[in-house]
Motif scaffolding. Sequence first.
Motif: not given
Length: 329
Positions: A297-324
Motif C-alpha cells: 500500500x505504501x508503495x502505491x502512488x496515485x496522482x490527482x488526474x488518475x481515474x477513480x481517485x478522490x479528486x477525480x470523483x469530486x471533479x466528475x461530481x462537480x461537473x455533474x452538478x453543473x449539468x443538473x
Amino acid sequence: MNYKKIILIGFLSIFLFSCNDTFKEIGRKLRIKKVKNEEMEKYNSYIEIHNNLTNIENEISKYIDVAGEGKEINVQEMGTLESIPVIKIDNAVIQKLEKNIKSKFKMEKLDNSSKRLLPILKELKAVTDSMTNYYGKKEHLADGFAKGQQLHTNFLKIYKRYKESSDAFKMEVANKSKERMQKILETYKNEGSLIKYNLTILINSCEDFVDKMDNQKISMTTFIKGDLGKLKKAQQNILTASANFQKAIANEKQLKKENYTKEKLEIFNKQLAEFEKSVTIFIREIEKSKLMSKSEIEKKVYTEDMAGTPNDVIKKYNKLVNDYNNLMN
C-alpha cells in the motif's frame, strides 16, 4: 473535500389561481407566492455562496500545496514556480452574504453562521488581495519572499478562523438543503413530475456518496483506507436511482409533459456515466487495497488526474452538478 451543492428551482413558489377565487383570496396567494419566491431566492443565494467558498478553498489548497502550512513559507518550492497560485475572493460573495443577512425572510441558523463568517471572509480577502498583487507583480523575485513571508503568516492566522466558520456555514447549508429537498420531492411527486422526482433523488444519491467520502476525511493519501461497506451501499443507491431515472426518461409522454428534450438529457447522462465510472474505479481501488500488505500500500502512488481517485470523483461530481443545474433551469 471541496464539492458543490445543487441549486433548487422555485417549483414550490408556483400557485394556480382558479376563476372562482375572490380578489381577497388571489391577493393572499400572491403574498404567499412572493414569500415563497423570496425564500427560494435566498436559499439559492446561500447555495451559490457555498459553491463560491468551494472554489475559494480549491485555490487555497493549491496555494498551501506549494507554500506549506508551516510558519516558514516554502521558499524552495515557491521559487521553482513560474507563477504562484493565487486566491481570488470575488466581492460578490461578500455582497451576497450581506444581502442575505439583511433579508426580511429569516433563516436563523444560516443567517447566524453567515454573520460569523462575513467579517472573517473580509479579513481573508484583504490578505489574499495583497498576495495576488504581490505575486502578480513578481515582487517576490526582488525581495526574496520577504513580504511573501509576512503575507503568508497573516494568511495562516486568518485561514484557521476562516476554515472553522466556513465549515460551520457549510454544515448549516447542508441541513437546510436536506429540508428543502424533501419539500421539493413531495411537490414533484404530487404533481406527477416523475422525471424531476427521479432526477432529484439521483443527484441526492450522488451527493450522499460524496458526503460519505467527506465524512471519512478521505484524501489522496488515505482513500484506500475508506469504509468499504458504507461507500458500496452509497454506490448502490446511485445505481438504483440512475436506473429509475433512465426508466422515467424513456417515457415519451412524460418527456413532453415536463418539457424535456432528449438532447439535454443526453448531456446530463454523459456526465452521469463519467461520474459512475469514477465511483466504480474508486471502489475497486479500495477493494484491491484490502488484499494488499502494508508495504504494498505504501508503495502505491496515485496522482490527482488518475481515474477513480478522490479528486477525480469530486471533479466528475462537480461537473455533474453543473449539468443538473442547467437541466433544472
